[in-house]
Design a protein around this motif. Sequence first.
Motif, PDB file in Angstrom:
ATOM      1  N   PRO A  14     -19.216   4.617  36.892  1.00  0.00           N
ATOM      2  CA  PRO A  14     -18.828   4.012  35.674  1.00  0.00           C
ATOM      3  C   PRO A  14     -17.222   4.122  35.869  1.00  0.00           C
ATOM      4  CG  PRO A  14     -20.304   5.708  35.168  1.00  0.00           C
ATOM      5  CD  PRO A  14     -20.258   5.667  36.637  1.00  0.00           C
ATOM      6  N   THR A  15     -16.212   3.105  35.448  1.00  0.00           N
ATOM      7  CA  THR A  15     -15.056   3.376  35.193  1.00  0.00           C
ATOM      8  C   THR A  15     -14.574   3.934  33.739  1.00  0.00           C
ATOM      9  OG1 THR A  15     -14.573   1.097  34.853  1.00  0.00           O
ATOM     10  CG2 THR A  15     -14.555   1.551  37.275  1.00  0.00           C
ATOM     11  N   PRO A  16     -13.487   4.289  33.622  1.00  0.00           N
ATOM     12  CA  PRO A  16     -13.059   4.666  32.393  1.00  0.00           C
ATOM     13  C   PRO A  16     -12.893   3.539  31.402  1.00  0.00           C
ATOM     14  CG  PRO A  16     -11.474   5.672  34.048  1.00  0.00           C
ATOM     15  CD  PRO A  16     -12.447   4.793  34.721  1.00  0.00           C
ATOM     16  N   HIS A  17     -12.923   2.377  31.874  1.00  0.00           N
ATOM     17  CA  HIS A  17     -12.794   1.253  30.990  1.00  0.00           C
ATOM     18  C   HIS A  17     -13.745   0.456  30.704  1.00  0.00           C
ATOM     19  CE1 HIS A  17      -8.280   2.083  31.121  1.00  0.00           C
ATOM     20  NE2 HIS A  17      -8.475   1.885  32.403  1.00  0.00           N
ATOM     21  N   GLY A  18     -15.085   1.163  30.950  1.00  0.00           N
ATOM     22  CA  GLY A  18     -16.131   0.449  30.906  1.00  0.00           C
ATOM     23  C   GLY A  18     -16.731  -0.490  31.727  1.00  0.00           C
ATOM     24  N   GLY A  19     -16.182  -0.707  32.992  1.00  0.00           N
ATOM     25  CA  GLY A  19     -16.808  -1.293  34.055  1.00  0.00           C
ATOM     26  C   GLY A  19     -17.554  -0.451  35.045  1.00  0.00           C
ATOM     27  N   GLU A  20     -17.436  -0.970  36.338  1.00  0.00           N
ATOM     28  CA  GLU A  20     -18.128  -0.027  37.391  1.00  0.00           C
ATOM     29  C   GLU A  20     -17.671  -0.463  38.750  1.00  0.00           C
ATOM     30  OE1 GLU A  20     -22.274  -2.728  38.752  1.00  0.00           O
ATOM     31  OE2 GLU A  20     -22.628  -0.592  37.218  1.00  0.00           O
ATOM     32  N   LEU A  21     -17.601   0.369  39.471  1.00  0.00           N
ATOM     33  CA  LEU A  21     -16.941   0.521  41.086  1.00  0.00           C
ATOM     34  C   LEU A  21     -18.502   0.732  41.683  1.00  0.00           C
ATOM     35  CD1 LEU A  21     -15.041   0.622  43.037  1.00  0.00           C
ATOM     36  CD2 LEU A  21     -14.820   2.939  42.926  1.00  0.00           C
ATOM     37  N   ILE A  22     -18.571  -0.387  42.764  1.00  0.00           N
ATOM     38  CA  ILE A  22     -19.920  -0.240  43.655  1.00  0.00           C
ATOM     39  C   ILE A  22     -19.276   0.515  44.986  1.00  0.00           C
ATOM     40  CG2 ILE A  22     -21.392  -1.528  45.198  1.00  0.00           C
ATOM     41  CD1 ILE A  22     -21.013  -4.038  43.121  1.00  0.00           C
ATOM     42  N   LEU A  23     -19.624   1.655  44.877  1.00  0.00           N
ATOM     43  CA  LEU A  23     -19.555   2.324  46.250  1.00  0.00           C
ATOM     44  C   LEU A  23     -20.034   2.212  47.480  1.00  0.00           C
ATOM     45  CD1 LEU A  23     -19.608   5.916  44.178  1.00  0.00           C
ATOM     46  CD2 LEU A  23     -17.569   4.431  44.870  1.00  0.00           C
ATOM     47  N   GLN A  24     -21.368   1.671  47.173  1.00  0.00           N
ATOM     48  CA  GLN A  24     -22.164   1.458  48.606  1.00  0.00           C
ATOM     49  C   GLN A  24     -23.032   0.159  48.215  1.00  0.00           C
ATOM     50  OE1 GLN A  24     -24.224   4.132  50.211  1.00  0.00           O
ATOM     51  NE2 GLN A  24     -24.789   3.448  52.105  1.00  0.00           N
ATOM     52  N   CYS A  25     -23.350  -0.864  49.138  1.00  0.00           N
ATOM     53  CA  CYS A  25     -24.476  -1.752  49.051  1.00  0.00           C
ATOM     54  C   CYS A  25     -25.387  -1.400  50.292  1.00  0.00           C
ATOM     55  CB  CYS A  25     -24.145  -3.142  49.020  1.00  0.00           C
ATOM     56  SG  CYS A  25     -22.904  -3.445  47.818  1.00  0.00           S
ATOM     57  N   ALA A  26     -26.563  -0.682  50.239  1.00  0.00           N
ATOM     58  CA  ALA A  26     -27.341  -0.028  51.239  1.00  0.00           C
ATOM     59  C   ALA A  26     -28.256  -1.188  51.440  1.00  0.00           C
ATOM     60  CB  ALA A  26     -27.675   1.173  50.882  1.00  0.00           C
ATOM     61  N   TYR A  42     -22.897  15.402  39.517  1.00  0.00           N
ATOM     62  CA  TYR A  42     -23.331  13.890  39.609  1.00  0.00           C
ATOM     63  C   TYR A  42     -21.923  13.273  39.775  1.00  0.00           C
ATOM     64  CZ  TYR A  42     -23.711   9.581  37.036  1.00  0.00           C
ATOM     65  OH  TYR A  42     -23.835   8.378  36.666  1.00  0.00           O
ATOM     66  N   HIS A  43     -22.172  12.213  40.920  1.00  0.00           N
ATOM     67  CA  HIS A  43     -21.159  11.242  41.264  1.00  0.00           C
ATOM     68  C   HIS A  43     -21.289   9.842  40.807  1.00  0.00           C
ATOM     69  CE1 HIS A  43     -20.013  14.886  43.757  1.00  0.00           C
ATOM     70  NE2 HIS A  43     -18.728  14.411  43.330  1.00  0.00           N
ATOM     71  N   CYS A  44     -22.543   9.478  40.923  1.00  0.00           N
ATOM     72  CA  CYS A  44     -22.621   7.946  40.907  1.00  0.00           C
ATOM     73  C   CYS A  44     -24.103   7.756  40.592  1.00  0.00           C
ATOM     74  CB  CYS A  44     -22.358   7.133  42.097  1.00  0.00           C
ATOM     75  SG  CYS A  44     -22.931   7.745  43.440  1.00  0.00           S
ATOM     76  N   PRO A  86     -15.791   2.479  50.735  1.00  0.00           N
ATOM     77  CA  PRO A  86     -17.020   1.661  50.193  1.00  0.00           C
ATOM     78  C   PRO A  86     -17.508   0.936  51.172  1.00  0.00           C
ATOM     79  CG  PRO A  86     -14.994   1.519  48.700  1.00  0.00           C
ATOM     80  CD  PRO A  86     -14.510   2.313  50.149  1.00  0.00           C
ATOM     81  N   ARG A  87     -18.792   0.734  51.305  1.00  0.00           N
ATOM     82  CA  ARG A  87     -19.439  -0.102  52.420  1.00  0.00           C
ATOM     83  C   ARG A  87     -20.335  -1.154  52.207  1.00  0.00           C
ATOM     84  NH1 ARG A  87     -22.451   5.200  53.599  1.00  0.00           N
ATOM     85  NH2 ARG A  87     -21.369   5.887  51.649  1.00  0.00           N
ATOM     86  N   GLY A  88     -20.277  -2.175  52.768  1.00  0.00           N
ATOM     87  CA  GLY A  88     -21.496  -3.053  52.795  1.00  0.00           C
ATOM     88  C   GLY A  88     -21.515  -4.066  51.543  1.00  0.00           C
ATOM     89  N   CYS A  89     -20.547  -4.300  50.819  1.00  0.00           N
ATOM     90  CA  CYS A  89     -20.386  -4.870  49.537  1.00  0.00           C
ATOM     91  C   CYS A  89     -19.393  -6.116  49.706  1.00  0.00           C
ATOM     92  CB  CYS A  89     -19.910  -4.102  48.393  1.00  0.00           C
ATOM     93  SG  CYS A  89     -20.721  -2.816  48.322  1.00  0.00           S
ATOM     94  N   GLY A  90     -18.864  -6.422  50.756  1.00  0.00           N
ATOM     95  CA  GLY A  90     -17.933  -7.351  50.900  1.00  0.00           C
ATOM     96  C   GLY A  90     -16.653  -6.993  50.150  1.00  0.00           C
ATOM     97  N   PRO A  91     -15.740  -7.970  49.808  1.00  0.00           N
ATOM     98  CA  PRO A  91     -14.312  -7.645  49.458  1.00  0.00           C
ATOM     99  C   PRO A  91     -14.192  -7.260  47.992  1.00  0.00           C
ATOM    100  CG  PRO A  91     -14.604 -10.007  49.695  1.00  0.00           C
ATOM    101  CD  PRO A  91     -15.866  -9.477  50.203  1.00  0.00           C
ATOM    102  N   ASN A  92     -15.060  -7.597  47.248  1.00  0.00           N
ATOM    103  CA  ASN A  92     -15.242  -7.267  45.608  1.00  0.00           C
ATOM    104  C   ASN A  92     -15.872  -6.196  45.257  1.00  0.00           C
ATOM    105  OD1 ASN A  92     -13.481  -9.546  45.203  1.00  0.00           O
ATOM    106  ND2 ASN A  92     -15.000 -10.673  45.442  1.00  0.00           N
ATOM    107  N   PHE A  93     -15.444  -4.885  45.003  1.00  0.00           N
ATOM    108  CA  PHE A  93     -16.299  -3.958  44.583  1.00  0.00           C
ATOM    109  C   PHE A  93     -16.096  -3.539  43.192  1.00  0.00           C
ATOM    110  CE2 PHE A  93     -14.407  -2.744  48.925  1.00  0.00           C
ATOM    111  CZ  PHE A  93     -15.630  -2.757  49.771  1.00  0.00           C
ATOM    112  N   TRP A  94     -15.176  -4.179  42.522  1.00  0.00           N
ATOM    113  CA  TRP A  94     -15.070  -3.900  41.052  1.00  0.00           C
ATOM    114  C   TRP A  94     -15.768  -4.990  40.264  1.00  0.00           C
ATOM    115  CZ3 TRP A  94     -12.714   0.458  39.592  1.00  0.00           C
ATOM    116  CH2 TRP A  94     -11.741   1.022  40.255  1.00  0.00           C
ATOM    117  N   ARG A  95     -16.598  -4.342  39.119  1.00  0.00           N
ATOM    118  CA  ARG A  95     -17.394  -5.414  38.259  1.00  0.00           C
ATOM    119  C   ARG A  95     -16.924  -5.221  37.014  1.00  0.00           C
ATOM    120  NH1 ARG A  95     -23.689  -5.543  39.985  1.00  0.00           N
ATOM    121  NH2 ARG A  95     -23.554  -6.545  41.681  1.00  0.00           N
TER     122      ARG A  95
END
Length: 95
Positions: A14-26, A42-44, A86-95
Motif C-alpha cells: 500500500p502507498t501512503p495515498h491509498g494506492g498500491e505499488l506492485i512489487l512483483q508479478c510472479a 511485514y512488507h507487502c 520490481p519484476r515481471g509487471c511491465g512498465p506500470n507498477f503503480w495502481r
Amino acid sequence: MHVVKQGRIHLVRPTPHGGELILQCAGPGALLAEASLFATRYHCDGRAEVASDTLAIRAASFVERLGHDAAFARWWAGISPERSRPRGCGPNFWR
C-alpha cells in the motif's frame, strides 16, 4: 518464501495515498517474496490474480542451506540483481 507452481500472484504494497505499488508479478516457476527472507517485519501482501498454487519454502531451511551448500549460495548470489527491482509487471507498477 514460495515458488509459484501455477497461476499468477502479485506482491503489492500500500502507498501512503491509498494506492498500491506492485512489487512483483510472479508466474509459474518464479520465486515469490524472497526479498523478505531476512526481514523481521511485514512488507507487502501476496494476492492471487488468478487461481494459483505455490510451494512454501521455510525461511530457516533456506538460510541453513545457504550456509552449507556453496553451489546453492552461488546460485542465490547470481540472482541477487533480479531481486533488487520490481519484476515481471511491465512498465506500470503503480495502481
